[in-house]
Design an enzyme around this catalytic site. Structure first.
Site, PDB file in Angstrom:
ATOM      1  N   GLU A 191      19.767   2.345  53.284  1.00  0.00           N
ATOM      2  CA  GLU A 191      19.063   1.946  54.577  1.00  0.00           C
ATOM      3  C   GLU A 191      17.681   1.490  54.326  1.00  0.00           C
ATOM      4  O   GLU A 191      16.853   2.523  53.760  1.00  0.00           O
ATOM      5  CB  GLU A 191      19.160   2.616  55.756  1.00  0.00           C
ATOM      6  CG  GLU A 191      20.542   2.563  56.479  1.00  0.00           C
ATOM      7  CD  GLU A 191      20.654   1.639  57.241  1.00  0.00           C
ATOM      8  OE1 GLU A 191      20.048   0.702  57.545  1.00  0.00           O
ATOM      9  OE2 GLU A 191      21.997   1.655  58.053  1.00  0.00           O
ATOM     10  N   ASP A 206      21.692  -7.889  58.071  1.00  0.00           N
ATOM     11  CA  ASP A 206      20.754  -7.054  57.437  1.00  0.00           C
ATOM     12  C   ASP A 206      21.146  -7.050  55.998  1.00  0.00           C
ATOM     13  O   ASP A 206      22.565  -7.172  55.613  1.00  0.00           O
ATOM     14  CB  ASP A 206      20.473  -5.695  58.189  1.00  0.00           C
ATOM     15  CG  ASP A 206      21.942  -4.805  58.217  1.00  0.00           C
ATOM     16  OD1 ASP A 206      22.772  -5.746  58.816  1.00  0.00           O
ATOM     17  OD2 ASP A 206      21.958  -3.663  57.630  1.00  0.00           O
TER      18      ASP A 206
END
Length: 201
Positions: free
Chosen positions: A132, A178
């Site tokens: 992430e 994303d």
């Protein structure tokens, strides 16, 4: 671009010293229980890149770490009500300043991919490593984040038979976006010296 040359015995020894039971020594460990055991014969050959910020677009707090360790105060912000009870994690989290956190050993499954399919295989949590980046879909990422990401991916490529590096948007198209269009895939590819076949087309 040419593939990375095989490591010498000295380089291999140095690379192995970066790890202890799936924990990357340069990362600050923040263990999460949101994980599960990998299958004994799991082929860890995929890196999945994501981005996250909590609340969306807010940077610098500890909310992401709290989410991944089940300590987020669901009532602290109106947005948190929409994700109340969510149990997720990633192996790694790269802050805007490049600082690196690790939540789950790379030898275990982190819960980052969800319903997914890539390179002809579904359930990408089973054989992938999730990273992430602190950020927002459509927004740019910081040079320090690319530097940390490059070092981390290089270490992962040396440790595992990584054949693919993709975004969440590629393994769950239509459901996830994303890390988004602003992520610089060419920058990462140049840093790693890997061929086009390792990256989304």
């Amino acid at each position: 671009m040419p593939a990375m040359a095989p490591m010498t015995a000295i380089e291999l020894s140095a690379a192995q010293r970066l790890w202890q039971q799936g924990w990357y020594r340069p990362a600050a460990p923040v263990p999460s229980v949101n994980c599960s055991a990998r299958a004994v014969n799991a082929m860890i050959d995929l890196i999945v890149l994501h981005c996250i910020s909590l609340p969306p677009g807010a940077y610098g707090g500890d909310e992401v770490e709290r989410l991944f360790t089940n300590r987020l105060d669901w009532d602290a912000h109106p947005y948190f009500g929409s994700i109340r009870g969510l149990r997720v994690s990633a192996h790694f989290y790269i802050r805007r300043d490049g600082k690196l956190r690790q939540f789950v050993s790379t030898e275990a499954c982190a819960w980052h991919a969800g319903a997914s399919c890539y390179r002809g295989r579904s359930s990408c949590n089973d054989d992938s490593i999730g990273i992430e980046l602190e950020g927002l879909v459509g927004a740019t990422f910081q040079p320090a984040q690319y530097q940390t990401l490059g070092r981390l991916c290089s270490a992962l490529v040396q440790r595992y038979p990584i054949a693919h590096i993709a975004g969440h948007q590629h393994i769950a198209p239509g459901r996830k976006q994303d890390p988004g269009s602003a992520f610089d895939w060419q920058c990462l590819q140049q840093a790693l010296g890997l061929g086009n076949d390792h990256f989304p087309h």
